[in-house]
Design an enzyme around this catalytic site. Structure first.
Site, PDB file in Angstrom:
ATOM      1  N   CYS A 139       0.840  -1.178   0.000  1.00 48.50           N
ATOM      2  CA  CYS A 139       0.000   0.000   0.000  1.00 48.50           C
ATOM      3  C   CYS A 139       0.883   1.238   0.000  1.00 48.50           C
ATOM      4  O   CYS A 139       2.106   1.143  -0.030  1.00 48.50           O
ATOM      5  CB  CYS A 139      -0.902   0.006   1.240  1.00 48.50           C
ATOM      6  N   ARG A 168      -4.812   1.627  -0.454  1.00 46.43           N
ATOM      7  CA  ARG A 168      -4.703   0.192  -0.254  1.00 46.43           C
ATOM      8  C   ARG A 168      -4.599  -0.600  -1.551  1.00 46.43           C
ATOM      9  O   ARG A 168      -5.335  -0.353  -2.506  1.00 46.43           O
ATOM     10  CB  ARG A 168      -5.921  -0.322   0.518  1.00 46.43           C
ATOM     11  N   LEU A 169      -3.657  -1.553  -1.546  1.00 47.88           N
ATOM     12  CA  LEU A 169      -3.600  -2.630  -2.523  1.00 47.88           C
ATOM     13  C   LEU A 169      -3.977  -3.890  -1.755  1.00 47.88           C
ATOM     14  O   LEU A 169      -3.229  -4.359  -0.900  1.00 47.88           O
ATOM     15  CB  LEU A 169      -2.205  -2.768  -3.123  1.00 47.88           C
ATOM     16  N   VAL A 213      -4.398  -7.516  -0.575  1.00 45.97           N
ATOM     17  CA  VAL A 213      -3.693  -8.781  -0.779  1.00 45.97           C
ATOM     18  C   VAL A 213      -4.173  -9.840   0.209  1.00 45.97           C
ATOM     19  O   VAL A 213      -4.395 -10.994  -0.154  1.00 45.97           O
ATOM     20  CB  VAL A 213      -2.167  -8.581  -0.650  1.00 45.97           C
ATOM     21  N   GLY A 247       2.781  -3.226   3.482  1.00 41.74           N
ATOM     22  CA  GLY A 247       3.657  -4.382   3.499  1.00 41.74           C
ATOM     23  C   GLY A 247       2.944  -5.657   3.878  1.00 41.74           C
ATOM     24  O   GLY A 247       1.717  -5.746   3.858  1.00 41.74           O
ATOM     25  N   ASP A 285      -3.397  -9.083   8.342  1.00 41.05           N
ATOM     26  CA  ASP A 285      -2.171  -8.918   9.123  1.00 41.05           C
ATOM     27  C   ASP A 285      -2.093  -7.518   9.713  1.00 41.05           C
ATOM     28  O   ASP A 285      -1.394  -7.286  10.698  1.00 41.05           O
ATOM     29  CB  ASP A 285      -0.932  -9.231   8.275  1.00 41.05           C
ATOM     30  N   LEU A 338       8.806 -14.182 -11.083  1.00 44.03           N
ATOM     31  CA  LEU A 338       9.603 -13.554 -12.136  1.00 44.03           C
ATOM     32  C   LEU A 338      10.759 -14.478 -12.438  1.00 44.03           C
ATOM     33  O   LEU A 338      11.612 -14.724 -11.581  1.00 44.03           O
ATOM     34  CB  LEU A 338      10.097 -12.181 -11.672  1.00 44.03           C
ATOM     35  N   SER A 377      10.329 -12.745  -6.488  1.00 44.24           N
ATOM     36  CA  SER A 377      11.542 -12.372  -7.207  1.00 44.24           C
ATOM     37  C   SER A 377      12.772 -13.022  -6.586  1.00 44.24           C
ATOM     38  O   SER A 377      12.816 -13.292  -5.385  1.00 44.24           O
ATOM     39  CB  SER A 377      11.694 -10.840  -7.182  1.00 44.24           C
TER      40      SER A 377
END
Length: 611
Positions: A2, A50-51, A53, A79, A103, A262, A380
């Site tokens: 976020c 906010r993203l 997840v 995070g 979380d 990735l 990654s």
């Protein structure tokens, strides 16, 4: 992931400043495209984008904890805390009741239970702020390795903060002023913890907590790499690394949204992808979705250079053939890499012209944009080279024994020669580099090593403390600019601490780079990839890209603005452009053109005042 922002001022009623807080929060829209929230108290204001997840319906922020109808603490959080399930179970046993599965709520409740020491219990990548309404104090916290960014700017009797400088620059009392130290920060191919480009602005150091109160700002280090004698045998060491990695991947494949990887066809990303694929198949029967990148005609026309012996695509295809991931090859058009809109999106994501690495920035941006079409979280292999000793300059005496950062022979820029003579003289970059190197050496924790072992401990620490932050920042900015969360398993602090203390003779026990990682990955990674020599992220070899840069530079100096004339040496740029096409593609001159074009665009559009 976020975007977070905030403002604390002990002399103002921030309830009257809502438009400013909204403007600051809106700058984080790309980092958090799913929702926006603001919470304002008399002396504190927190904003959040906010993203989603974890717990897509819950976890709304800023999140408040209340007692008897009053807010006792409020959190704005970015995070992932990977051990939130076990922390939640412990908090429930201690009497806490939860209303979400997020979380975020675990972090807030952990603070209420354990106070400031709760940071020692968190495992993950995060940057967050907690306002304690009882104490009238703000805590700013950044994860141990510094995967997630967090900037702050003291202002009056208080502070401004944000995930990116643009959030702070949105405040009317802050102006984009950059001094000599800021320019040194932008030009140099190393990072010193806490530095930032803009005057008055700082970055919260990795593994640090900042406490803001009426008495000012205090900072405390809660984690750093420590030196310990390594007593495990080689076999035990390899098995321990395998155990750490299995734990890490089980934690980092948890999400309520699609997760992908990735894949470069190298050891690091192949180990991540193969391990994640195995775990996902065990968990839900699904194969991992992997992504790779290449350039139009690159695979067909690949030419070996000083850094890359082989193209990625054949190794990627061999991996996919054996492991059978659901794979997508993203093929980038070189015209898109030089496209002005793409380049400006990169500068806006960076809030600066820190363009060391040239076309890697727009390339990553376009790759992440393509990945985001189907996934929200990507895994990654970043940081494996720093942790396990993978770069070629780890293994050549002439670079190891340099009296400066070992990568400078390969990664240093000559942008200084394109700057105006007066500015270049004032910067005194060699002196700055020497001072920073001496400071970085003093931070290395030794435990009695001598000779080569002592020097390689220094080299490893320098990479983790002063080179890795560059890569993590680039990865975070380019991914979050398109709303993609990138997780970095090799940045797990327990793994990093363990491997850091293994002797160099063990890290190279088979005479190759990353010996320990190669051994740990031996039963899951295809043999051809295990034998492959380290190859960095690909760069376009199309002369058309260099020509596009030359055209941009020619336009920049044809009718230079006052700011361009003040900053750059127009004659030196003309001399560079007089060199034959293709001559500059071999070295850092092409990247210097990339860097100079980005700096010119940033100076003009951000209306930067050089002081």
């Amino acid at each position: 992931m976020c975007g977070i922002v905030g403002w604390v001022d002990y002399e103002r009623d921030l309830g009257e400043q809502k438009p400013i807080v909204e403007a600051m929060t809106s700058t984080m829209a790309l980092r958090g495209p799913d929702a926006q929230g603001i919470w304002i108290d008399r002396h504190a204001a927190l904003g959040h984008r906010r993203l989603s997840v974890i717990d897509l319906e819950g976890g709304v922020q800023p999140m408040q904890a209340t007692e008897e109808g009053k807010t006792v603490a409020c959190l704005t959080y970015s995070g992932e805390v990977y051990n939130f399930v076990s922390l939640r179970e412990e908090l429930v046993k201690r009497g806490h009741r939860f209303t979400t599965r997020s979380d975020t709520e675990v972090v807030l409740r952990s603070y209420l239970e354990w106070g400031e020491s709760f940071v020692d219990r968190l495992v993950g990548i995060y940057a967050f702020a907690i306002w304690d309404s009882r104490k009238k104090e703000l805590l700013l916290v950044r994860d141990r390795v510094g995967v997630k960014p967090l900037f702050y700017h003291p202002l009056g009797r208080g502070v401004l903060f944000g995930s990116e400088p643009k959030a702070i620059l949105a405040h009317p009392d802050v102006h984009p002023r950059v001094g000599l130290d800021g320019l040194r920060h932008l030009i140099s191919a190393f990072r010193m913890p806490g530095d930032a480009a803009y005057e008055g602005m700082h970055e919260v150091k990795p593994g640090h907590v900042l406490r803001v109160s009426r008495n000012g700002i205090e900072q405390r280090c809660y984690w750093k790499l420590e030196g310990h004698e390594h007593t495990d045998s080689l076999d035990v060491t390899i098995e321990t690394i395998r155990g750490h990695f299995d734990r890490i991947m089980r934690e980092q494949t948890v999400a309520d949204v699609p997760v992908c990887s990735l894949l470069s066809g190298g050891l690091d990303s192949s180990f991540v992808t193969a391990t994640a694929d195995r775990i996902l198949r065990q968990r839900n029967g699904n194969a991992m979705h992997s992504y790779s990148v290449d350039f139009a005609d690159h695979g067909k026309g690949f030419v070996k250079d000083a850094y890359r012996d082989t193209a990625d695509t054949p190794f990627v295809r061999e991996f996919v053939k054996q492991v059978k991931t659901r794979h997508t090859e993203v093929v980038l058009n070189n015209r898109d890499l030089a496209n002005m809109e793409v380049r400006r999106a990169v500068v806006d994501a960076l809030d600066s012209a820190w363009f060391v690495g040239g076309d890697l920035f727009p390339s990553l941006y376009l790759l992440f944009k393509a990945v985001r079409e189907t996934s929200t979280v990507a895994l990654s292999g970043e940081a494996a080279d720093e942790v396990f000793g993978g770069y070629r300059w780890f293994h050549t005496p002439e670079t190891v024994n340099l009296d400066t950062f070992p990568w400078m022979r390969h990664a240093s820029s000559r942008l200084e020669t394109l700057l105006s003579p007066d500015l270049s003289k004032e910067l005194r970059l060699k002196e700055y580099e020497a001072d920073c190197y001496a400071s970085a050496l003093r931070a290395v924790p030794h435990v009695g090593q001598t000779g080569l072992e002592k020097r390689m401990r220094e080299v490893c620490h320098l990479h983790l403390a002063n080179w890795l932050p560059i890569l993590l920042d680039r990865k975070d900015r380019m991914s979050m600019a398109v709303g993609l969360e990138v997780r970095v398993p090799f940045c797990d602090h327990e793994l990093m601490q363990y491997v850091f203390n293994t002797p160099w003779s063990m890290k190279t026990f088979d005479g190759r780079e990353k010996s320990l990682l190669r051994a740990a990955a031996g039963d899951v990674v295809p043999e051809a990839i295990l034998r492959r020599v380290k190859s960095p992220y690909p760069a376009t070899q199309d002369p058309a890209y260099e020509q596009a840069l030359r055209d941009g530079m020619a336009r920049m100096i044809s009718e230079p603005s006052p700011r361009t004339a003040q900053t750059f040496n127009v004659d030196a740029i003309r001399e560079m452009l007089d060199e034959p096409l293709g001559e500059v593609s071999i070295g850092w001159e092409r990247r210097d053109m990339d860097h100079a074009l980005a700096m010119s665009d940033w100076l003009e559009r951000y209306d930067v005042e050089l002081v």
